[in-house]
Write a protein that holds these residues in place. Structure first.
Motif, PDB file in Angstrom:
ATOM      1  N   PHE A 195      51.657  13.318  -8.774  1.00 50.41           N
ATOM      2  CA  PHE A 195      52.930  13.249  -9.501  1.00 50.41           C
ATOM      3  C   PHE A 195      53.989  14.100  -8.806  1.00 50.41           C
ATOM      4  O   PHE A 195      55.189  13.865  -8.967  1.00 50.41           O
ATOM      5  CB  PHE A 195      52.767  13.702 -10.953  1.00 50.41           C
ATOM      6  N   ALA A 196      53.549  15.072  -8.005  1.00 48.84           N
ATOM      7  CA  ALA A 196      54.513  15.905  -7.278  1.00 48.84           C
ATOM      8  C   ALA A 196      55.421  15.064  -6.391  1.00 48.84           C
ATOM      9  O   ALA A 196      56.572  15.446  -6.133  1.00 48.84           O
ATOM     10  CB  ALA A 196      53.768  16.936  -6.434  1.00 48.84           C
ATOM     11  N   SER A 197      54.946  13.906  -5.914  1.00 47.34           N
ATOM     12  CA  SER A 197      55.780  13.046  -5.076  1.00 47.34           C
ATOM     13  C   SER A 197      56.915  12.401  -5.860  1.00 47.34           C
ATOM     14  O   SER A 197      57.842  11.843  -5.257  1.00 47.34           O
ATOM     15  CB  SER A 197      54.932  11.955  -4.417  1.00 47.34           C
ATOM     16  N   SER A 198      56.848  12.463  -7.187  1.00 45.26           N
ATOM     17  CA  SER A 198      57.918  11.912  -8.025  1.00 45.26           C
ATOM     18  C   SER A 198      58.630  12.997  -8.822  1.00 45.26           C
ATOM     19  O   SER A 198      59.305  12.707  -9.809  1.00 45.26           O
ATOM     20  CB  SER A 198      57.353  10.858  -8.979  1.00 45.26           C
ATOM     21  N   ALA A 199      58.464  14.253  -8.405  1.00 44.23           N
ATOM     22  CA  ALA A 199      59.087  15.375  -9.122  1.00 44.23           C
ATOM     23  C   ALA A 199      60.395  15.776  -8.451  1.00 44.23           C
ATOM     24  O   ALA A 199      60.443  15.988  -7.241  1.00 44.23           O
ATOM     25  CB  ALA A 199      58.137  16.563  -9.168  1.00 44.23           C
ATOM     26  N   GLU A 200      61.444  15.874  -9.244  1.00 46.64           N
ATOM     27  CA  GLU A 200      62.745  16.320  -8.746  1.00 46.64           C
ATOM     28  C   GLU A 200      62.807  17.838  -8.676  1.00 46.64           C
ATOM     29  O   GLU A 200      63.284  18.415  -7.715  1.00 46.64           O
ATOM     30  CB  GLU A 200      63.862  15.803  -9.654  1.00 46.64           C
ATOM     31  N   ASN A 201      62.319  18.498  -9.716  1.00 48.66           N
ATOM     32  CA  ASN A 201      62.287  19.959  -9.760  1.00 48.66           C
ATOM     33  C   ASN A 201      61.321  20.397 -10.845  1.00 48.66           C
ATOM     34  O   ASN A 201      60.910  19.606 -11.698  1.00 48.66           O
ATOM     35  CB  ASN A 201      63.685  20.559  -9.980  1.00 48.66           C
ATOM     36  N   ILE A 202      60.950  21.667 -10.797  1.00 47.75           N
ATOM     37  CA  ILE A 202      60.006  22.244 -11.753  1.00 47.75           C
ATOM     38  C   ILE A 202      60.508  23.622 -12.161  1.00 47.75           C
ATOM     39  O   ILE A 202      60.993  24.389 -11.312  1.00 47.75           O
ATOM     40  CB  ILE A 202      58.595  22.377 -11.139  1.00 47.75           C
TER      41      ILE A 202
END
Length: 812
Positions: A195-202
């Motif tokens: 899912f990190a490949s679809s994460a904008e920011n955290i």
């Protein structure tokens, strides 16, 4: 005479310059023809030339054609040119599409004026570490974190502890939607591979943090925002390969903005690995799709994402004697635990990567799909709202081979062959979870001048069916195909409302936040407890009030001090209900949290410091005590606490070299609790009172450092190191039941080869555990008395030695 002539010439030149400068008057409006205040006007050198007032007006002297940039929070940046002959001009700032898109996470996130402790990770921060490991490993560089992996290489079942707090006490949301399992509170990252490949920011908030949706944050919260809309069409192919035959293949596509109103994005990922541990394989697939419609004021976005995981079970750990290569100790362990000759041979010959399980299909197999519909609307520059509907569908099982299992434990009659009665059998069982989770979350925000206030909340329902079936038995008795031996339906309704506000008074900001949360939990049917099926019907209702208050002082643009006090309440998890009768149910937990900190950033320097005190009332801990239905239960410890100091700093020494470091020093104590040890010699349990002992899995010191080199543009070398102090596996502070401290170094190298008509091709290399250390970072323990000796059975999760991942990413 010559001096007088020179002076006159200088005066003439200066007067010409002064008179040639024209007073330029500007007015800034938004798309609704309203004035925009606090707009920063800068030149090409990023020098601030002016700031618009409450009427949206500014003045400055212009003596030449001057390119400028106008920027303000909530608006797109625009570029224009000031000309001396114009004298006055009106500028129109379009609303920011990105801010419109992020309304749903703004309500639960901390900002620059929020007096709490947090860390933000950008898309670039996430991407540069994303070689295929689960998301917890991408967060390992943040303060106070310890990550671990069952299979030893960061793929498959992984977890993250922040400030020593276990994952069930960490609140996780994606786009403001709660993700933790509603019953166990656990967070299973393996169900959302890549899912990190679809994460904008955290954003990671440490401590109680601000009010959020889902279960209470009892030490930390992790809020993930999925990809924002991109202006232009794009395509990306990301491939990694490395140790343990690990593959990661990711394809991403996006249309960019179509006809000023539409955008579509998609991702497919496949991750496979043999794992470091024997048979610790993972076969993970995931997808992400998103479609959006938007205009100047509104956005409707529909996200569907999901994953399928098939992971061989490596969650039993490795006995201490096998870790130490103690042959006699292994033989003693095998004798104590009735291992068969084949099982003993496996133990003696497997090394550190020993896995007790050998049945070929001893796997965890789970599918989960998330549906999210977000509607964001900006009424005007002061009022904004979001409403989101969500539905999560999950179904899966874990399969086990059980030798010599009691037929009665599976609701099967004894088998009589001739005159022999058979009461046990070898069998294969599956334990299923079939669940639905759906609901609505919402927020309404008002912001004007010095006041920012948000009202929000959500109502969510969980429906879960827990059941087990026998798919094969050597002696099938009276069972049918797919014989169901337990079945338990559960329902949980979680409703919360919160209101939070910040008010600026000069340089100070006052913050207040209160949440009302109610829980209605019901489970009925037959529960599988320690191998015995028992009838159970329980209902529980809770009402929690979670207040927070804080203060922040902006000393200047570079330096901020803050302090906050928060209270959080949390209900017990599923096991606390299923392994207790209603009369013996544990109490809810309460956390009192104090955060004091300072944030400083100026020029080449960044330095943050914070102090925290987390005082627990009735924290639930394992003590070894057997309850009234025969299960090992968690018990309320009346008083316990975590307190510590967190420090982080970075220094950009040159254009090509940056140094950074972080450290957490903490004390994590239980004031008093009673440990219970099974006494097989005399029956019953022996009680041992402990005072002022360490909380399990809470190292006193976590420290990290790093160097980032960029010798030439687009070529980056990053070296990181991390030390984690001793961790106790239970709450007794017994060194014989602990995990040794360890120190690791990792290396990352990347180069971006830019090509015409594309973003470029990026080559990457990640080397984990550069010093090839043998270490463990997780485990469990239990004790018992047998033959007048106290036996301590310790199990550890060894992690991989030096290992590599190479990467090629093509971006168009």
């Amino acid at each position: 005479m010559k001096t007088r002539i020179v002076l006159n010439a200088i005066l003439v030149c200066c007067s010409n310059i002064l008179f040639s400068q024209q007073l330029f008057k500007g007015k800034i409006l938004n798309e609704e023809n309203c004035s925009v205040a606090n707009v920063t006007i800068t030149n090409e050198q990023k020098t601030v030339l002016a700031l618009s007032n409450a009427a949206g007006e500014f003045e400055l002297k212009v003596d030449r054609i001057t390119p400028v940039q106008l920027s303000a929070k909530g608006y797109e940046v625009i570029y224009d040119t000031l000309r001396p002959e114009e004298k006055q001009k009106t500028f129109v700032l379009p609303y920011s599409r990105q801010e419109l898109e992020e309304i749903q996470v703004k309500a639960i996130r901390a900002g620059n004026t929020t007096p709490t402790t947090y860390t933000n990770l950008s898309k670039d921060d996430i991407r540069k570490n994303n070689y295929g490991q689960d998301l917890p490993y991408l967060l390992d560089g943040t303060l106070s974190t310890v990550v671990s992996s069952d299979a030893g290489a960061g793929i498959g079942y992984t977890n993250i502890r922040i400030r020593g707090v276990d994952p069930t006490r960490t609140n996780v949301t994606i786009n403001g939607i709660p993700i933790n399992d509603a019953e166990s509170h656990g967070m299973f990252w393996v169900n959302m591979p890549d899912f990190a490949s679809s994460a904008e920011n955290i954003q990671i908030q440490r401590g109680v943090g601000t009010s959020s949706n889902g279960g209470a944050a009892f030490g930390a919260s992790i809020n993930v925002k999925s990809d924002n809309i991109r202006k232009k069409a794009y395509a990306e192919l990301d491939n990694s390969y490395g140790s343990f035959n690990t593959w990661k293949n990711t394809v991403k596509l996006g249309t960019g903005i179509i006809n000023n109103h539409f955008a579509f994005d998609a991702r497919l990922s496949n991750i496979t690995s043999d794992g470091y541990m024997d048979r610790g394989s993972s076969n993970l697939k995931s997808f992400y799709t998103s479609g959006a419609w938007f205009n100047k004021k509104s956005m409707l976005k529909f996200n569907i994402f999901g994953g399928r995981e098939i992971t061989y079970q490596a969650w039993n750990g490795v006995p201490e004697s096998r870790i130490k290569n103690d042959e006699q100790g292994m033989l003693d362990y095998a004798n104590r635990n009735w291992l068969t000759p084949e099982e003993t041979d496996n133990l003696l010959n497997s090394g550190r990567t020993y896995n007790y399980f050998t049945y070929k299909n001893q796997v965890d197999h789970y599918n989960q799909t998330h549906y999210q519909l977000h509607f964001n609307h900006r009424f005007n520059e002061n009022w904004k709202m979001n409403i989101s509907a969500h539905y999560t569908r999950g179904k899966g099982y874990y399969e086990e081979y059980k030798a010599d299992a009691k037929l009665s434990s599976y609701n099967m009659d004894p088998v009589v062959i001739d005159s022999t009665t058979i009461s046990t059998t070898d069998l294969i069982r599956r334990k299923w979870l079939d669940n639905h989770f759906y609901g609505i979350v919402y927020n309404l925000n008002y912001s004007k001048n010095n006041l920012d206030i948000t009202y929000g909340g959500g109502i969510n329902q969980y429906l879960g069916n827990h059941f087990g079936d026998v798919i094969w038995a050597r002696y099938a008795s009276n069972s049918e195909i797919d014989h169901v031996y337990y079945n338990d339906d559960a329902s949980k309704i979680d409703f919360n409302n919160y209101i939070k506000a910040t008010y600026r008074i000069g340089r100070s900001v006052i913050f207040a936040d209160v949440q009302l949360r109610t829980i209605n939990y019901v489970f009925e049917g037959i529960s599988d407890l320690t191998g015995t099926a028992v009838n159970e019907t329980q209902k529980a209702n809770y009402v929690f009030v979670n207040p927070k208050i804080g203060w922040l002082l902006n000393w200047n643009n570079d330096n901020t001090t803050y302090a906050s006090i928060a209270i959080a309440n949390r209900e017990p998890i599923r096991k606390d209900f299923t392994e207790n009768t209603s009369g013996n149910r544990p109490k809810p937990e309460t956390l009192y949290n104090l955060e004091i900190g300072n944030r400083f950033a100026k020029g080449k320097w960044m330095f943050n410091a914070s102090y925290y005190m987390m005082y627990y009332h009735n924290q639930l801990i394992l003590t070894g005590q057997i309850n009234d239905v025969g299960g090992y239960t968690r018990t309320n410890a009346e008083k316990s606490y975590r307190t510590g100091i967190e420090l982080e700093a970075s220094y950009r020494a040159t254009r090509w070299l940056t140094a950074f470091a972080g450290a957490t020093y903490s004390l994590n104590k239980i004031i008093e609790f009673t440990e219970y040890v099974d006494d097989y010699d005399n029956g019953g349990q022996v009680a041992i009172v402990h005072k002022n002992t360490d909380l399990a899995f809470s190292p006193n010191l976590i420290a990290s450092f790093g160097l980032n080199f960029e010798p030439v543009k687009d070529f980056n070398i990053r070296l990181t190191g991390k030390y984690v102090d001793r961790q106790y596996m239970d709450n007794s502070s017994d060194k014989a039941r602990s995990i040794d401290g360890y120190y690791l170094m990792n290396l990352y190298v990347s180069y971006l080869w830019k090509l015409p008509r594309m973003e470029g091709i990026e080559f990457g290399l990640m080397v984990n555990n550069l010093l090839n250390k043998q270490y463990e970072n997780n485990g469990y323990t239990y004790s018992y008395i047998s033959n007048q000796q106290t036996i301590k059975e310790n199990f550890y999760f060894p992690q991989a030695g030096i290992n590599f991942m190479g990467r090629i990413t093509i971006r168009i």
